[in-house]
Design a protein around this motif. Structure first.
Motif, mmCIF file in Angstrom:
data_model
loop_
_atom_site.group_PDB
_atom_site.id
_atom_site.type_symbol
_atom_site.label_atom_id
_atom_site.label_comp_id
_atom_site.label_asym_id
_atom_site.label_seq_id
_atom_site.Cartn_x
_atom_site.Cartn_y
_atom_site.Cartn_z
ATOM 1 N N PHE A 174 67.748 73.120 18.819
ATOM 2 C CA PHE A 174 67.711 74.319 19.665
ATOM 3 C C PHE A 174 68.373 75.496 18.949
ATOM 4 O O PHE A 174 67.817 76.595 18.878
ATOM 5 C CB PHE A 174 68.425 74.047 20.989
ATOM 6 C CG PHE A 174 68.680 75.288 21.809
ATOM 7 C CD1 PHE A 174 67.638 75.951 22.419
ATOM 8 C CD2 PHE A 174 69.966 75.790 21.941
ATOM 9 C CE1 PHE A 174 67.868 77.110 23.173
ATOM 10 C CE2 PHE A 174 70.205 76.937 22.683
ATOM 11 C CZ PHE A 174 69.152 77.596 23.298
ATOM 12 N N PHE A 212 62.631 75.712 28.008
ATOM 13 C CA PHE A 212 63.301 76.941 27.584
ATOM 14 C C PHE A 212 62.544 78.223 27.938
ATOM 15 O O PHE A 212 63.137 79.200 28.380
ATOM 16 C CB PHE A 212 63.523 76.850 26.066
ATOM 17 C CG PHE A 212 64.094 78.084 25.451
ATOM 18 C CD1 PHE A 212 65.450 78.334 25.498
ATOM 19 C CD2 PHE A 212 63.279 79.006 24.805
ATOM 20 C CE1 PHE A 212 66.001 79.476 24.913
ATOM 21 C CE2 PHE A 212 63.804 80.153 24.228
ATOM 22 C CZ PHE A 212 65.173 80.375 24.281
ATOM 23 N N TYR A 249 65.455 78.158 17.944
ATOM 24 C CA TYR A 249 65.218 79.052 19.080
ATOM 25 C C TYR A 249 66.260 80.153 19.233
ATOM 26 O O TYR A 249 66.170 80.944 20.168
ATOM 27 C CB TYR A 249 65.165 78.234 20.381
ATOM 28 C CG TYR A 249 63.894 77.436 20.535
ATOM 29 C CD1 TYR A 249 62.783 77.965 21.175
ATOM 30 C CD2 TYR A 249 63.794 76.156 19.988
ATOM 31 C CE1 TYR A 249 61.612 77.244 21.291
ATOM 32 C CE2 TYR A 249 62.624 75.423 20.095
ATOM 33 C CZ TYR A 249 61.540 75.968 20.752
ATOM 34 O OH TYR A 249 60.368 75.252 20.858
ATOM 35 N N TYR A 271 66.152 83.385 21.619
ATOM 36 C CA TYR A 271 67.098 83.393 22.730
ATOM 37 C C TYR A 271 67.940 84.662 22.733
ATOM 38 O O TYR A 271 68.238 85.217 23.802
ATOM 39 C CB TYR A 271 68.016 82.169 22.678
ATOM 40 C CG TYR A 271 69.026 82.189 23.800
ATOM 41 C CD1 TYR A 271 68.630 81.946 25.116
ATOM 42 C CD2 TYR A 271 70.363 82.517 23.562
ATOM 43 C CE1 TYR A 271 69.538 82.017 26.157
ATOM 44 C CE2 TYR A 271 71.277 82.585 24.598
ATOM 45 C CZ TYR A 271 70.857 82.335 25.891
ATOM 46 O OH TYR A 271 71.757 82.413 26.927
#
Length: 535
Positions: free
Chosen positions: A314, A451, A318, A322
């Protein structure tokens, strides 16, 4: 009928190999890191080459995720959602999951080939896959073609990690094994750092070059690896496992060893290989799960799986996206991505000085405990959900990346490299790469659904999932993780064969150590006697 003279010669040869092997084993304990670096400059240079090949791996891995944060890429391959463009969740998962899935196959396949044709030819094949994959990614104008490029590059990703860590483990002196294998993990931050710099410069362009520039840069990284490959010394461990002593001596010479050092090193390798032969007969994947090898395989790959459980997929794939969702502009998210990679590199460099001083077990255990707290705090701030709290989650992601690279991000590679038995090292590493990538494949398909704002929209609240898995992993490390720092491969073979509990590895005196001390003492007595006789 056998000639008694030949039989005596064989016995003398075996005794000579055993003596030089034990002497070399003891000699490794008397080396300091600085002396080992000064005495082995060519070994260090070829370790740097292996690390460079890992940069190609991490460059591709980061590029695949980072392009998701480029508006032009989402525009070309996605659809409009509210005021911006998003990728279809199925294609997003496919782009992320394709290279991870093919990396599973690549790691297992290359391990088999590396044991058949050697580490050098295995590298060559990985580079071929890399060139094909980069080309497909560069020319892609549709999702299926881009997917094909990612899938092809995945084979290279799995292969490069497997071969590089095997090669580093086989040519590095014991006292430098932890430092160099931890340093190799810097490639997993240096590659993304280069990607972040490129995207910062081109990511806001309103053309395909916003993301194509990244793939062009991959050609340069692969080209440098290709230029130096013909000069790379083959692994002496692989050559001696095939009975090619003359070629192993030549390889050791290219690695900078003197004639006397070559003799001792060959004796040490032959002695280690012969003593584990009964435990690794056949050197197939099945052997990794037989006898004492089953425990070694589990301990070698567990830290690698813990990396995945702790949420690095993650944070690595990402974070740029994010940061944008948390309220930062596209340009600001690129800057944060660069900061993230710099912090990660600083963390990895710090690990070089800690891995031998504090050992593998403490860094793994206490590092993961810290990460667990960080993950739970990140999830808590995401639940609060205010603009300030969301900015706070970004800060905690940066802290996570630093602490991860100081501890489990670096040490896991050391444990994977040194825990496997000598004859099964490349296959054990391949199994570790396979299992980690298998888990990452699962995350690649699951995380977008958890997500993305047009799906479950959990955002950073996914940290609760990783925090829970990290907590369970802490329990495993406390009970099972052994300390392998400062142990030669021969000593590790003995500790596992005798089923010494993990928490007693550090305090146990092995027969290999005692034999080495005895041989060294006899050698010193012979030298003293020679000095006295010459007076």
């Amino acid at each position: 009928m056998e000639n008694p003279k030949n039989e005596k010669t064989d016995v003398d040869f075996i005794e000579s190999v055993e003596q030089t092997g034990r002497l070399a084993n003891q000699g490794e304990h008397e080396l300091t890191p600085l002396k080992a670096i000064r005495d082995n400059p060519w070994v260090m240079l070829w370790c740097i080459y292996a690390i460079w090949m890992l940069i190609l791996n991490s460059f591709e891995g980061q590029a695949g995720g980072a392009v998701l944060g480029i508006p032009e890429f989402r525009k070309d391959f996605g659809y409009k959602y509210k005021d911006s463009y998003v990728l279809p969740v199925d294609w997003q998962a496919a782009f992320s999951g394709a290279p991870v899935a093919s990396a599973c196959i690549g790691s297992l396949g290359i391990a088999y080939l590396a044991d058949k044709v050697g580490r050098k030819w295995a590298y060559a094949l990985a580079l071929v896959f890399s060139y094909v994959g980069i080309t497909l990614e560069f020319v892609a104008t549709t999702s299926p073609i881009f997917f094909a490029g990612k899938f092809m590059n995945g084979f290279a990703i799995g292969a490069l990690v497997t071969v590089s860590f095997t090669y580093i483990g086989e040519i590095t002196p014991t006292v430098l094994r932890g430092i160099v294998s931890s340093a190799a993990a810097v490639s997993f931050t240096l590659g993304p750092f280069l990607v972040a710099l490129i995207i910062k410069g081109t990511g806001t362009l309103e053309s395909r070059w916003a993301y194509r520039s990244t793939f062009v840069a991959q050609y340069a990284v692969a080209a440098i690896g290709t230029i130096f490959l013909p000069f790379m010394p083959e692994s002496p461990w692989w050559l001696l496992s095939k009975g090619r002593e003359a070629k192993a001596a030549k390889s050791l010479k290219k690695l900078g060893y003197s004639p006397s050092e070559i003799k001792m090193r060959i004796g040490q390798i032959i002695l280690t290989l012969e003593e584990v032969k009964s435990e690794t007969d056949g050197a197939t994947y099945l052997e990794c799960f037989r006898k004492s090898n089953l425990r070694r395989t589990g301990i070698a790959i567990a830290p690698f799986l813990i990396q995945t459980f702790s949420g690095i997929y993650f944070a690595a794939s990402y974070s740029t996206y994010y940061y944008q969702l948390a309220g930062y502009s596209t340009s600001e998210s690129y800057i944060l991505q660069i900061v993230q990679q710099v912090i990660s590199m600083i963390g990895n460099i710090m690990s070089w000085f800690l891995v031998e001083r504090f050992g593998r077990r403490p860094l793994m255990l206490y590092g993961l405990c810290f990460l667990t707290v960080d993950l739970l705090l990140t999830g808590g701030l995401a639940v609060i959900g205010t603009p300030g709290a969301l900015k706070g989650t970004c800060s905690l992601i940066l802290i996570y990346c630093w602490s991860y690279n100081v501890t489990i991000g670096a040490v896991s590679y050391t444990l994977l490299t040194e825990t496997a038995t000598s004859r099964l090292r490349v296959k054990t590493i391949a199994i570790g790469i396979f299992t980690q990538n298998a888990l990452n494949t699962m995350w690649a398909f699951v995380l977008p659904k958890l997500f993305n704002p047009d799906q479950a929209n959990l955002g950073a609240k996914v940290s609760f999932i990783f925090g829970g898995l990290a907590l369970l992993s802490c329990v495993y490390l406390w009970v099972y993780q052994p300390e392998t720092a400062g142990r030669t491969y021969k000593e590790l073979d003995e500790l596992f064969a005798k089923k010494v509990p993990g928490r007693k590895f550090k305090s146990t005196k092995t027969e290999a150590e005692m034999e080495g001390e005895q041989v060294m003492e006899l050698k010193q007595q012979e030298l003293a006697y020679g000095d006295n006789a010459g007076r």
